[in-house]
Design a protein around this motif. Structure first.
Motif, PDB file in Angstrom:
ATOM      1  N   ASP A 168      17.367 -14.389  39.030  1.00  0.00           N
ATOM      2  CA  ASP A 168      18.506 -13.674  38.456  1.00  0.00           C
ATOM      3  C   ASP A 168      19.551 -14.684  37.970  1.00  0.00           C
ATOM      4  N   ALA A 169      19.663 -14.840  36.656  1.00  0.00           N
ATOM      5  CA  ALA A 169      20.577 -15.837  36.088  1.00  0.00           C
ATOM      6  C   ALA A 169      22.031 -15.544  36.427  1.00  0.00           C
ATOM      7  N   GLU A 170      22.384 -14.264  36.512  1.00  0.00           N
ATOM      8  CA  GLU A 170      23.760 -13.905  36.837  1.00  0.00           C
ATOM      9  C   GLU A 170      24.085 -14.302  38.274  1.00  0.00           C
ATOM     10  N   ARG A 171      23.149 -14.064  39.195  1.00  0.00           N
ATOM     11  CA  ARG A 171      23.368 -14.488  40.571  1.00  0.00           C
ATOM     12  C   ARG A 171      23.480 -16.006  40.664  1.00  0.00           C
ATOM     13  N   TYR A 172      22.656 -16.705  39.908  1.00  0.00           N
ATOM     14  CA  TYR A 172      22.754 -18.172  39.898  1.00  0.00           C
ATOM     15  C   TYR A 172      24.155 -18.601  39.475  1.00  0.00           C
ATOM     16  N   ALA A 173      24.683 -17.973  38.416  1.00  0.00           N
ATOM     17  CA  ALA A 173      25.990 -18.358  37.891  1.00  0.00           C
ATOM     18  C   ALA A 173      27.096 -18.163  38.917  1.00  0.00           C
ATOM     19  N   TRP A 174      26.997 -17.115  39.740  1.00  0.00           N
ATOM     20  CA  TRP A 174      28.057 -16.831  40.699  1.00  0.00           C
ATOM     21  C   TRP A 174      27.817 -17.465  42.068  1.00  0.00           C
ATOM     22  N   GLU A 175      26.559 -17.538  42.483  1.00  0.00           N
ATOM     23  CA  GLU A 175      26.276 -17.954  43.859  1.00  0.00           C
ATOM     24  C   GLU A 175      25.964 -19.446  44.002  1.00  0.00           C
ATOM     25  N   LEU A 176      25.296 -20.033  43.030  1.00  0.00           N
ATOM     26  CA  LEU A 176      24.854 -21.418  43.175  1.00  0.00           C
ATOM     27  C   LEU A 176      25.557 -22.388  42.228  1.00  0.00           C
ATOM     28  N   ARG A 177      25.798 -21.964  41.007  1.00  0.00           N
ATOM     29  CA  ARG A 177      26.283 -22.915  40.003  1.00  0.00           C
ATOM     30  C   ARG A 177      27.636 -23.544  40.326  1.00  0.00           C
ATOM     31  N   PRO A 178      28.603 -22.815  40.872  1.00  0.00           N
ATOM     32  CA  PRO A 178      29.886 -23.478  41.134  1.00  0.00           C
ATOM     33  C   PRO A 178      29.769 -24.694  42.047  1.00  0.00           C
ATOM     34  N   GLU A 179      29.039 -24.573  43.136  1.00  0.00           N
ATOM     35  CA  GLU A 179      28.898 -25.719  44.036  1.00  0.00           C
ATOM     36  C   GLU A 179      28.096 -26.835  43.391  1.00  0.00           C
ATOM     37  N   HIS A 201      32.242 -20.591  33.914  1.00  0.00           N
ATOM     38  CA  HIS A 201      33.050 -19.928  34.934  1.00  0.00           C
ATOM     39  C   HIS A 201      32.574 -20.365  36.319  1.00  0.00           C
ATOM     40  N   GLN A 202      33.523 -20.448  37.247  1.00  0.00           N
ATOM     41  CA  GLN A 202      33.281 -21.048  38.553  1.00  0.00           C
ATOM     42  C   GLN A 202      33.305 -20.031  39.688  1.00  0.00           C
ATOM     43  N   GLY A 203      32.866 -18.802  39.391  1.00  0.00           N
ATOM     44  CA  GLY A 203      32.822 -17.794  40.445  1.00  0.00           C
ATOM     45  C   GLY A 203      34.182 -17.144  40.655  1.00  0.00           C
ATOM     46  N   ASP A 204      34.467 -16.799  41.897  1.00  0.00           N
ATOM     47  CA  ASP A 204      35.711 -16.096  42.197  1.00  0.00           C
ATOM     48  C   ASP A 204      36.898 -17.065  42.215  1.00  0.00           C
ATOM     49  N   VAL A 205      38.083 -16.541  42.506  1.00  0.00           N
ATOM     50  CA  VAL A 205      39.293 -17.357  42.441  1.00  0.00           C
ATOM     51  C   VAL A 205      39.230 -18.515  43.439  1.00  0.00           C
ATOM     52  N   ASP A 206      38.773 -18.256  44.635  1.00  0.00           N
ATOM     53  CA  ASP A 206      38.719 -19.311  45.644  1.00  0.00           C
ATOM     54  C   ASP A 206      37.772 -20.425  45.222  1.00  0.00           C
ATOM     55  N   SER A 207      36.603 -20.073  44.745  1.00  0.00           N
ATOM     56  CA  SER A 207      35.649 -21.079  44.289  1.00  0.00           C
ATOM     57  C   SER A 207      36.207 -21.842  43.084  1.00  0.00           C
ATOM     58  N   SER A 208      36.806 -21.124  42.161  1.00  0.00           N
ATOM     59  CA  SER A 208      37.380 -21.767  40.973  1.00  0.00           C
ATOM     60  C   SER A 208      38.501 -22.726  41.361  1.00  0.00           C
ATOM     61  N   ARG A 209      39.295 -22.338  42.368  1.00  0.00           N
ATOM     62  CA  ARG A 209      40.382 -23.206  42.822  1.00  0.00           C
ATOM     63  C   ARG A 209      39.818 -24.490  43.443  1.00  0.00           C
ATOM     64  N   GLN A 210      38.711 -24.380  44.146  1.00  0.00           N
ATOM     65  CA  GLN A 210      38.078 -25.587  44.701  1.00  0.00           C
ATOM     66  C   GLN A 210      37.679 -26.556  43.586  1.00  0.00           C
ATOM     67  N   THR A 211      37.179 -26.002  42.487  1.00  0.00           N
ATOM     68  CA  THR A 211      36.797 -26.846  41.355  1.00  0.00           C
ATOM     69  C   THR A 211      38.015 -27.530  40.746  1.00  0.00           C
ATOM     70  N   VAL A 212      39.110 -26.780  40.601  1.00  0.00           N
ATOM     71  CA  VAL A 212      40.347 -27.363  40.074  1.00  0.00           C
ATOM     72  C   VAL A 212      40.849 -28.476  40.990  1.00  0.00           C
ATOM     73  N   GLU A 213      40.833 -28.242  42.281  1.00  0.00           N
ATOM     74  CA  GLU A 213      41.313 -29.250  43.230  1.00  0.00           C
ATOM     75  C   GLU A 213      40.464 -30.517  43.171  1.00  0.00           C
ATOM     76  N   LEU A 214      39.151 -30.361  43.012  1.00  0.00           N
ATOM     77  CA  LEU A 214      38.287 -31.532  42.868  1.00  0.00           C
ATOM     78  C   LEU A 214      38.646 -32.301  41.612  1.00  0.00           C
ATOM     79  N   ALA A 215      38.823 -31.597  40.499  1.00  0.00           N
ATOM     80  CA  ALA A 215      39.193 -32.276  39.251  1.00  0.00           C
ATOM     81  C   ALA A 215      40.509 -33.027  39.405  1.00  0.00           C
ATOM     82  N   ARG A 216      41.480 -32.387  40.027  1.00  0.00           N
ATOM     83  CA  ARG A 216      42.795 -33.021  40.167  1.00  0.00           C
ATOM     84  C   ARG A 216      42.756 -34.204  41.125  1.00  0.00           C
ATOM     85  N   SER A 217      41.766 -34.229  42.022  1.00  0.00           N
ATOM     86  CA  SER A 217      41.654 -35.375  42.930  1.00  0.00           C
ATOM     87  C   SER A 217      41.311 -36.652  42.172  1.00  0.00           C
TER      88      SER A 217
END
Length: 295
Positions: A168-179, A201-217
């Motif tokens: 399921d490509a949609e599940r991959y995008a939300w469940e696996l791809r952000p990490e 897109h990086q999943g939900d707000v919490d997951s997306s925020r983790q991605t932003v924090e990594l970039a800003r690091s």
């Protein structure tokens, strides 16, 4: 790194655009290239029309001089920040194009040099190392020439990863791809100087925020790519991204694909051109509003 909003209208597709417009996979004819060039000028003019409103503060254009000759120069003449692609189109492994990158950047004076890279942490060590080596050189040259390095990162699934979500490509995008995206970013940033990540897109707000924090690091920021999604889908992604701290977007086909198809079907019809221009301007402005309101 802190960054003002960056709201890019993307029109750098090569050679996908001619193939998709005219239904072939071969070399475009001169007439087909002419229509494609006109389409890219139309897209730019749609952006200009949208920037008549203060709501479009932060507007920029991502366009190539190959199928959009003259558009980079028009952008500079109108003080629209220019992002210039520097990757060889259609390659699985990143290659810089042209070979003389420094002279290319001097000639066009973009504010951003953009690379598109397919990179999965599960790819072979040799392939990942080769891509990082090539990208480190491109980044160094770009920054030396005064460009911010804009890194479009795509993380296509391996067969094994897709099997984890039952194909399921949609599940991959939300469940696996952000990490997986964050793992790829961390690897790349150890060797490659990145100023802006252009991300799926990086999943939900919490997951997306983790991605932003990594970039800003590593002193970078994130913008969202549109991935050809429909308006409602892209708006939902924009809302999450804005709330998570993304500073903008780079959206292309979702804004202009239908309008460009209409132009290609009637390239000499002035009424069609005018309607297409209005559609591009309104759709871009709508995404700007969706993003900035969510902020």
């Amino acid at each position: 790194m802190t960054h003002d909003n960056l709201l890019i209208l993307a029109a750098d597709q090569r050679p996908w655009l001619t193939n998709a417009l005219f239904g072939h996979t071969g070399v475009a004819t001169a007439e087909q290239r002419a229509v494609t060039t006109e389409a890219k000028h139309l897209i730019f003019e749609g952006l200009l029309k949208a920037t008549e409103s203060d709501a479009a503060t932060g507007a920029a254009i991502l366009v190539d001089p190959e199928l959009g000759p003259g558009v980079p120069e028009r952008a500079l003449a109108h003080s629209i920040p220019l992002a210039l692609p520097i990757e060889r189109a259609g390659q699985r492994l990143y290659e810089t194009e042209p070979e003389n990158l420094r002279e290319y950047l001097k000639a066009f004076a973009p504010r951003y040099s953009k690379v598109l890279v397919r990179y999965n942490p599960a790819d072979s060590d040799d392939e990942r190392a080769l891509q990082r080596e090539r990208l480190a050189e491109a980044s160094a040259i770009s920054r030396d020439e005064g460009c911010e390095f804009l890194f479009e990162l795509l993380v296509p699934p391996t067969d094994e990863q897709l099997a984890q979500v039952d194909g399921d490509a949609e599940r991959y995008a939300w469940e696996l791809r952000p990490e997986l995206t964050r793992q790829a970013m961390a690897e790349i940033a150890e060797q490659v100087g990145v100023d802006i990540w252009k991300l799926e897109h990086q999943g939900d707000v919490d997951s997306s925020r983790q991605t932003v924090e990594l970039a800003r690091s590593h002193r970078a920021e994130c913008i969202l790519l549109g991935a050809g999604g429909d308006t409602d889908t892209v708006n939902s992604w924009l809302q999450i991204a804005a709330q998570a701290g993304f500073v903008g977007f780079a959206i292309g086909r979702s804004i202009w694909w239908e309008a460009v198809q209409q132009l290609a079907a009637a390239p000499t019809d002035s009424d069609v051109r005018a309607r297409s221009l209005d559609t591009i301007a309104a759709t871009y402005a709508g995404f700007v509003t969706a993003f900035t309101r969510a902020q």
